[in-house]
Write a protein that holds these residues in place. Structure first.
Motif, PDB file in Angstrom:
ATOM      1  N   SER A   1       0.836  -1.202   0.000  1.00  0.00           N
ATOM      2  CA  SER A   1       0.000   0.000   0.000  1.00  0.00           C
ATOM      3  C   SER A   1       0.871   1.253   0.000  1.00  0.00           C
ATOM      4  O   SER A   1       1.913   1.294   0.642  1.00  0.00           O
TER       5      SER A   1
ATOM      6  N   ASN B   1       1.817   2.647  -5.259  1.00  0.00           N
ATOM      7  CA  ASN B   1       1.212   2.496  -6.583  1.00  0.00           C
ATOM      8  C   ASN B   1       0.601   1.126  -6.850  1.00  0.00           C
ATOM      9  O   ASN B   1       0.451   0.728  -8.006  1.00  0.00           O
TER      10      ASN B   1
ATOM     11  N   TYR C   1      -2.900  -1.257  -6.140  1.00  0.00           N
ATOM     12  CA  TYR C   1      -4.293  -0.997  -5.781  1.00  0.00           C
ATOM     13  C   TYR C   1      -5.091  -2.301  -5.878  1.00  0.00           C
ATOM     14  O   TYR C   1      -4.970  -3.058  -6.846  1.00  0.00           O
TER      15      TYR C   1
ATOM     16  N   PHE D   1     -11.859   3.292  -6.964  1.00  0.00           N
ATOM     17  CA  PHE D   1     -10.846   3.123  -7.999  1.00  0.00           C
ATOM     18  C   PHE D   1     -10.897   4.281  -9.002  1.00  0.00           C
ATOM     19  O   PHE D   1      -9.857   4.820  -9.408  1.00  0.00           O
TER      20      PHE D   1
ATOM     21  N   GLU E   1     -11.920   7.269  -8.432  1.00  0.00           N
ATOM     22  CA  GLU E   1     -11.387   8.442  -7.741  1.00  0.00           C
ATOM     23  C   GLU E   1      -9.849   8.402  -7.749  1.00  0.00           C
ATOM     24  O   GLU E   1      -9.188   9.434  -7.942  1.00  0.00           O
ATOM     25  N   GLN E   2      -9.294   7.213  -7.570  1.00  0.00           N
ATOM     26  CA  GLN E   2      -7.841   7.048  -7.630  1.00  0.00           C
ATOM     27  C   GLN E   2      -7.322   7.405  -9.016  1.00  0.00           C
ATOM     28  O   GLN E   2      -6.279   8.059  -9.162  1.00  0.00           O
TER      29      GLN E   2
ATOM     30  N   ARG F   1      -7.283  11.132  -9.422  1.00  0.00           N
ATOM     31  CA  ARG F   1      -6.147  11.731  -8.708  1.00  0.00           C
ATOM     32  C   ARG F   1      -4.852  11.545  -9.495  1.00  0.00           C
ATOM     33  O   ARG F   1      -4.014  12.454  -9.538  1.00  0.00           O
TER      34      ARG F   1
END
Length: 253
Positions: free
Chosen positions: A195, A198, A200, A242, A244-245, A248
């Motif tokens: 974690s 990078n 997920y 995911f 949202e990731q 970002r």
């Protein structure tokens, strides 16, 4: 019989560990004790002295146990660190596959750590310590890790991991050269270990390296196409987080 040494400066902690070993690990016989680096070096450097495992407290009156380890050179015994919670040390243990138990000691965790000892085999302890030292001294330089697999111990570059795939209590680790390593750990273990660098978890069975995503296909649930051409389902429950990731990453947040 597993021959053991304990390096612990607190008499209460020493006696507690000895009693826990006696009650929960009857195959372990403690043949040596030390309470400082100086005492430990005298013990370990005795002619013909040999143990299968050393239980080592990290903080000692005359320094850290790593100073002792460095002076011993090539280690021919297994190591289990016994320590109060220290984030960097624990993470380094996990990356290097070196055993550890936290104080106060949980008997079940102690038993599990002892069961991983392989008497009579060095099991690449020196190489594992090298990985440990790199992570302990440079906790943000995530480069290499060890993997305890069904057929042995592997040392790999983290950047070479494309994805991890769960199968019951095992995890298949897929590398960019096409190799697959089956690790005797759950995918949750690797999710926690990787974690923040990078990786997920997009599905209960899949942990991916975001650097190897090739395409996200929208639709019912949606799925990813990885660089190795594998299609990975993004679970409905994990999809909002995911996406949202991904946002970002695109915005460089």
């Amino acid at each position: 019989m597993i021959k053991a040494a304990i390096v612990e400066d607190e008499i209460k902690g020493l006696n507690n560990l000895k009693n826990l070993l006696k009650d929960n690990c009857p195959d372990v016989k403690v043949i040596a004790e030390a309470s400082s680096i100086e005492e430990a070096l005298k013990v370990f450097k005795k002619p013909n002295f040999k143990v299968d495992v050393a239980f080592l407290d990290i903080d000692l009156p005359d320094g850290t146990v790593f100073q002792m380890i460095n002076q011993l050179g090539d280690i021919k015994f297994d190591i289990i660190f016994v320590t109060a919670f220290e984030k960097f040390a624990i993470k380094a243990c996990q990356y290097s596959s070196i055993g550890y138990v936290l104080k106060p000691i949980d008997p079940d965790i102690l038993k599990d750590a002892v069961e991983r000892i392989d008497p009579g085999k060095t099991n690449k302890v020196t190489k594992r310590l090298d990985v440990f030292n790199k992570h302990y001294n440079h906790p943000n330089a995530f480069e290499k890790m060890s993997i305890s697999a069904l057929d042995g111990l592997y040392f790999i570059n983290i950047k070479d991991i494309i994805r991890c795939e769960a199968e019951d209590n095992y995890t298949h680790i897929h590398l960019r050269n096409g190799d697959k390593i089956t690790a005797s750990r759950t995918i949750k273990y690797y999710e926690e270990l990787l974690s923040g660098i990078n990786f997920y978890r997009v599905h209960k069975s899949h942990l991916i390296n975001l650097n190897y995503m090739m395409k996200f296909v929208k639709g019912d649930g949606g799925y990813l196409v990885m660089d190795d051409a594998k299609k990975i389902e993004v679970s409905r429950r994990r999809r909002p987080a995911f996406m949202e990731q991904m946002r970002r990453l695109q915005e460089g947040i």
